[in-house]
Design a protein around this motif. Structure first.
Motif, mmCIF file in Angstrom:
data_model
loop_
_atom_site.group_PDB
_atom_site.id
_atom_site.type_symbol
_atom_site.label_atom_id
_atom_site.label_comp_id
_atom_site.label_asym_id
_atom_site.label_seq_id
_atom_site.Cartn_x
_atom_site.Cartn_y
_atom_site.Cartn_z
ATOM 1 N N THR A 106 0.837 -1.206 0.000
ATOM 2 C CA THR A 106 0.000 0.000 0.000
ATOM 3 C C THR A 106 0.870 1.253 0.000
ATOM 4 O OG1 THR A 106 -1.698 -1.224 1.195
ATOM 5 C CG2 THR A 106 -1.882 1.168 1.239
ATOM 6 N N ALA A 107 2.064 1.139 0.600
ATOM 7 C CA ALA A 107 2.996 2.263 0.633
ATOM 8 C C ALA A 107 3.855 2.304 -0.635
ATOM 9 C CB ALA A 107 3.889 2.151 1.867
ATOM 10 N N GLY A 108 3.569 1.428 -1.588
ATOM 11 C CA GLY A 108 4.306 1.425 -2.846
ATOM 12 C C GLY A 108 5.692 0.801 -2.737
ATOM 13 N N ILE A 109 5.911 0.008 -1.706
ATOM 14 C CA ILE A 109 7.211 -0.642 -1.500
ATOM 15 C C ILE A 109 7.199 -1.988 -2.234
ATOM 16 C CG2 ILE A 109 8.720 -1.634 0.288
ATOM 17 C CD1 ILE A 109 7.482 0.628 2.144
ATOM 18 N N THR A 110 8.305 -2.328 -2.886
ATOM 19 C CA THR A 110 8.345 -3.550 -3.695
ATOM 20 C C THR A 110 9.506 -4.455 -3.276
ATOM 21 O OG1 THR A 110 9.911 -2.808 -5.379
ATOM 22 C CG2 THR A 110 7.608 -2.127 -5.658
ATOM 23 N N ASN A 111 9.641 -5.574 -3.995
ATOM 24 C CA ASN A 111 10.729 -6.510 -3.683
ATOM 25 C C ASN A 111 12.097 -5.984 -4.115
ATOM 26 O OD1 ASN A 111 10.417 -6.803 -6.418
ATOM 27 N ND2 ASN A 111 9.841 -8.975 -6.362
ATOM 28 N N LEU A 112 12.129 -4.795 -4.715
ATOM 29 C CA LEU A 112 13.425 -4.189 -5.041
ATOM 30 C C LEU A 112 13.887 -3.242 -3.936
ATOM 31 C CD1 LEU A 112 12.926 -3.513 -8.844
ATOM 32 C CD2 LEU A 112 14.422 -5.214 -7.769
ATOM 33 N N ASP A 113 13.033 -3.058 -2.934
ATOM 34 C CA ASP A 113 13.399 -2.140 -1.855
ATOM 35 C C ASP A 113 14.279 -2.815 -0.810
ATOM 36 O OD1 ASP A 113 12.304 0.634 -2.066
ATOM 37 O OD2 ASP A 113 10.476 -0.489 -2.546
ATOM 38 N N ARG A 114 15.029 -1.973 -0.100
ATOM 39 C CA ARG A 114 15.876 -2.441 1.003
ATOM 40 C C ARG A 114 15.366 -1.753 2.263
ATOM 41 N NH1 ARG A 114 21.722 -2.021 -2.065
ATOM 42 N NH2 ARG A 114 21.174 -3.470 -3.745
ATOM 43 N N ILE A 115 14.894 -2.574 3.175
ATOM 44 C CA ILE A 115 14.121 -2.042 4.303
ATOM 45 C C ILE A 115 14.936 -2.097 5.593
ATOM 46 C CG2 ILE A 115 11.961 -2.264 5.584
ATOM 47 C CD1 ILE A 115 10.686 -3.531 3.135
ATOM 48 N N GLN A 116 15.322 -0.933 6.080
ATOM 49 C CA GLN A 116 16.100 -0.858 7.324
ATOM 50 C C GLN A 116 15.140 -0.797 8.514
ATOM 51 O OE1 GLN A 116 19.584 1.474 7.100
ATOM 52 N NE2 GLN A 116 19.771 1.784 9.305
ATOM 53 N N ILE A 117 15.220 -1.821 9.366
ATOM 54 C CA ILE A 117 14.238 -1.982 10.444
ATOM 55 C C ILE A 117 14.872 -1.610 11.785
ATOM 56 C CG2 ILE A 117 12.754 -3.669 11.617
ATOM 57 C CD1 ILE A 117 12.845 -5.233 8.849
ATOM 58 N N THR A 118 14.394 -0.522 12.373
ATOM 59 C CA THR A 118 14.990 -0.072 13.641
ATOM 60 C C THR A 118 14.148 -0.362 14.883
ATOM 61 O OG1 THR A 118 14.088 2.183 13.684
ATOM 62 C CG2 THR A 118 16.068 1.840 12.359
ATOM 63 N N PRO A 119 12.868 -0.740 14.752
ATOM 64 C CA PRO A 119 12.156 -1.118 15.986
ATOM 65 C C PRO A 119 12.754 -2.392 16.611
ATOM 66 C CG PRO A 119 10.592 -0.522 14.263
ATOM 67 C CD PRO A 119 11.946 -0.669 13.603
ATOM 68 N N GLY A 120 12.490 -2.585 17.892
ATOM 69 C CA GLY A 120 13.118 -3.672 18.641
ATOM 70 C C GLY A 120 12.624 -5.065 18.274
ATOM 71 N N TYR A 121 13.523 -6.029 18.387
ATOM 72 C CA TYR A 121 13.170 -7.441 18.181
ATOM 73 C C TYR A 121 12.992 -8.096 19.549
ATOM 74 C CZ TYR A 121 14.320 -7.144 13.235
ATOM 75 O OH TYR A 121 14.325 -6.822 11.911
ATOM 76 N N GLY A 122 12.362 -9.261 19.568
ATOM 77 C CA GLY A 122 12.227 -9.982 20.832
ATOM 78 C C GLY A 122 10.779 -10.176 21.201
ATOM 79 N N LEU A 123 10.495 -10.094 22.486
ATOM 80 C CA LEU A 123 9.118 -10.303 22.958
ATOM 81 C C LEU A 123 8.144 -9.310 22.345
ATOM 82 C CD1 LEU A 123 9.535 -11.018 26.769
ATOM 83 C CD2 LEU A 123 8.553 -12.539 25.050
ATOM 84 N N TRP A 124 8.637 -8.122 22.147
ATOM 85 C CA TRP A 124 7.912 -7.014 21.571
ATOM 86 C C TRP A 124 7.572 -7.346 20.120
ATOM 87 C CZ3 TRP A 124 5.189 -3.072 22.549
ATOM 88 C CH2 TRP A 124 5.287 -1.849 21.889
ATOM 89 N N THR A 125 6.372 -6.963 19.651
ATOM 90 C CA THR A 125 5.956 -7.375 18.303
ATOM 91 C C THR A 125 6.550 -6.544 17.176
ATOM 92 O OG1 THR A 125 3.997 -6.003 18.626
ATOM 93 C CG2 THR A 125 3.718 -8.378 18.866
ATOM 94 N N ALA A 126 7.217 -5.457 17.485
ATOM 95 C CA ALA A 126 7.585 -4.525 16.429
ATOM 96 C C ALA A 126 8.538 -5.087 15.379
ATOM 97 C CB ALA A 126 8.162 -3.266 17.054
ATOM 98 N N GLY A 127 9.809 -5.263 15.749
ATOM 99 C CA GLY A 127 10.837 -5.623 14.773
ATOM 100 C C GLY A 127 10.469 -6.819 13.925
ATOM 101 N N ILE A 128 10.032 -7.878 14.572
ATOM 102 C CA ILE A 128 9.762 -9.126 13.861
ATOM 103 C C ILE A 128 8.591 -8.987 12.883
ATOM 104 C CG2 ILE A 128 8.229 -10.172 15.582
ATOM 105 C CD1 ILE A 128 9.982 -12.758 15.201
ATOM 106 N N GLY A 129 7.655 -8.113 13.189
ATOM 107 C CA GLY A 129 6.531 -7.859 12.277
ATOM 108 C C GLY A 129 7.014 -7.168 11.009
#
Ligand code: ZN
Length: 411
Positions: A106-129
């Motif tokens: 929906t944001a116009g992002i495709t499989n050619l994009d490189r996505i830098q993920i800064t939210p936290g990983y772990g118990l928290w749902t952010a990073g892994i989502g």
């Protein structure tokens, strides 16, 4: 947006699963003598679910499937006491990734994009989502996690990241660092996907101005999969949400009755296909509204407006109910101010007092602007705050959620 036939039948299948488990909601249904709903009216008579119900179910009381079907748990941040544990089945994890990939699309992002993920990983749902959605889409995930701004900026350049996923506070911090170091020409960012907190138009504009990127707001909460249940499209006319997975109602937080589309109220969410921990009429305490009509993008998915605050953010000052969003709205009308502010409420000499801290540059008349702000709050909301003006950069910025309202009456 009344619940439709298909959604009702999905709800009934969730009710069956809840009745068959030890889940708190099964108990609520038994007490209310309800096992099925056949109309929007009957649905609206179902009991609500509250965060307190979820806490009481700690550790694994929310599980509505046999043990062997649970593949993962996540936990809410638990800033106030017992955390909430949400069990996920294999299908829940896949559904979440499908929804998240849909957000990126929906944001116009495709499989050619490189996505830098800064939210936290772990118990928290952010990073892994953010990660699972990127992989589902086929884009290249750069799983940084939070913090270490030095390394973030290095990887942003070296990996040629085109999408930045962050909280609004962290996106601002990154943007200001990029500006300070003059890196604008060395980065390839095109879009920012911003999650997890309410943020003002000023902050959005500042990030957009420095980084020159399109910004997308992502909605979600740990109790309901996590971030990824809705996102705005390029027309920025509210967030499309995935009504094949969730049903959203807006209710009046006082009367608890649904309000018509277009009216402001509390978001209440029902999960339609979630297996591990289905939730029926879950009160999010987030305030927003359904945007009626069609989006110019032609998407069939309904829209939710930006979150304006939380029902529990409501402050009572000198007998007047105030939401931080109202103060923010007023501050936004002063172009001399930065996007940062802080509200402190205290009890002085037997009276509640609100102090508002704002930032501006040194060439502005501090006393004049403080007076003008106080006057505007008085005329728009009905009480006079104390306004303190400080230099830009004095108020705290954080990598997580910036705490803007501090109630010293209860500290
Ligand atoms: Zn749209």
């Amino acid at each position: 947006m009344k619940i439709n036939e298909q959604q009702l039948s999905q709800v009934n299948s969730r009710l069956n699963a809840l009745l068959a488990s030890e889940h708190f909601y099964g108990k609520k249904l038994r007490e209310a003598g309800i096992s099925e709903v056949h109309s929007a009216e009957e649905f609206e008579a179902l009991p609500f679910s509250e965060k307190a119900d979820l806490r009481e179910a700690y550790p694994l009381g929310l599980r509505a499937v046999p043990e062997e079907e649970v593949v993962r748990i996540h936990s809410s941040s638990g800033t106030t006491g017992t955390p909430v544990i949400i069990p996920y089945t294999k299908k829940d994890v896949e559904d979440w990734a499908i929804m998240f990939a849909r957000c990126y699309e929906t944001a116009g992002i495709t499989n050619l994009d490189r996505i830098q993920i800064t939210p936290g990983y772990g118990l928290w749902t952010a990073g892994i989502g953010f990660q699972a959605g990127a992989e589902r889409l086929g884009a290249m995930a750069v799983p940084m996690g939070p913090g270490n701004t030095e390394k973030q900026l290095q990887f942003m350049q070296d990996m040629g990241s085109t999408v930045l996923c962050a909280t609004s506070s962290y996106a601002l911090l990154i943007a200001e660092e990029v500006e300070k170091r003059g890196l604008q020409d060395k980065i390839r960012l095109k879009k920012g996907v911003i999650g997890s907190e309410r943020w003002g138009a000023k902050m959005r504009q500042r990030i957009r101005d420095i980084l020159g990127i399109e910004l997308y707001d992502i909605y979600g909460l740990t109790e309901i999969y996590g971030p990824g249940i809705g996102v705005n499209c390029k027309y920025e006319t509210g967030m499309h949400y995935w009504d094949d997975y969730i049903y959203i109602e807006i209710i009046d937080p006082v009367t608890l009755k649904p309000v018509p589309d277009g009216e402001q109220g509390e978001i209440v969410i029902t999960t339609l296909v979630k297996e591990g921990a289905p939730l029926i009429r879950y009160r999010t305490h987030d305030l927003s509204r359904i945007i009626p009509g069609e989006c110019p993008c032609g998407s069939r998915y309904p829209r939710l407006d930006a979150i304006v605050g939380r029902t529990d953010d409501m402050m009572k000052i000198k007998g007047v109910n105030v939401f931080p969003a109202q103060i923010e709205e007023i501050l936004r009308t002063f172009p001399e101010l930065s996007s940062e502010y802080q509200i402190r409420i205290s009890h002085l000499d037997g009276k509640d007092t609100m102090r508002i801290y704002v930032e501006t540059t040194g060439d502005v008349d501090f006393i004049g602007i403080a007076g003008a702000i106080a006057e505007k709050v008085k005329s728009k909301i009905g009480f006079t705050p104390l306004v303190k003006v400080v230099e830009v950069g004095v108020l705290p910025r954080s990598e997580k959620k910036t705490k803007r309202v501090i109630d010293e009456r209860y500290e």
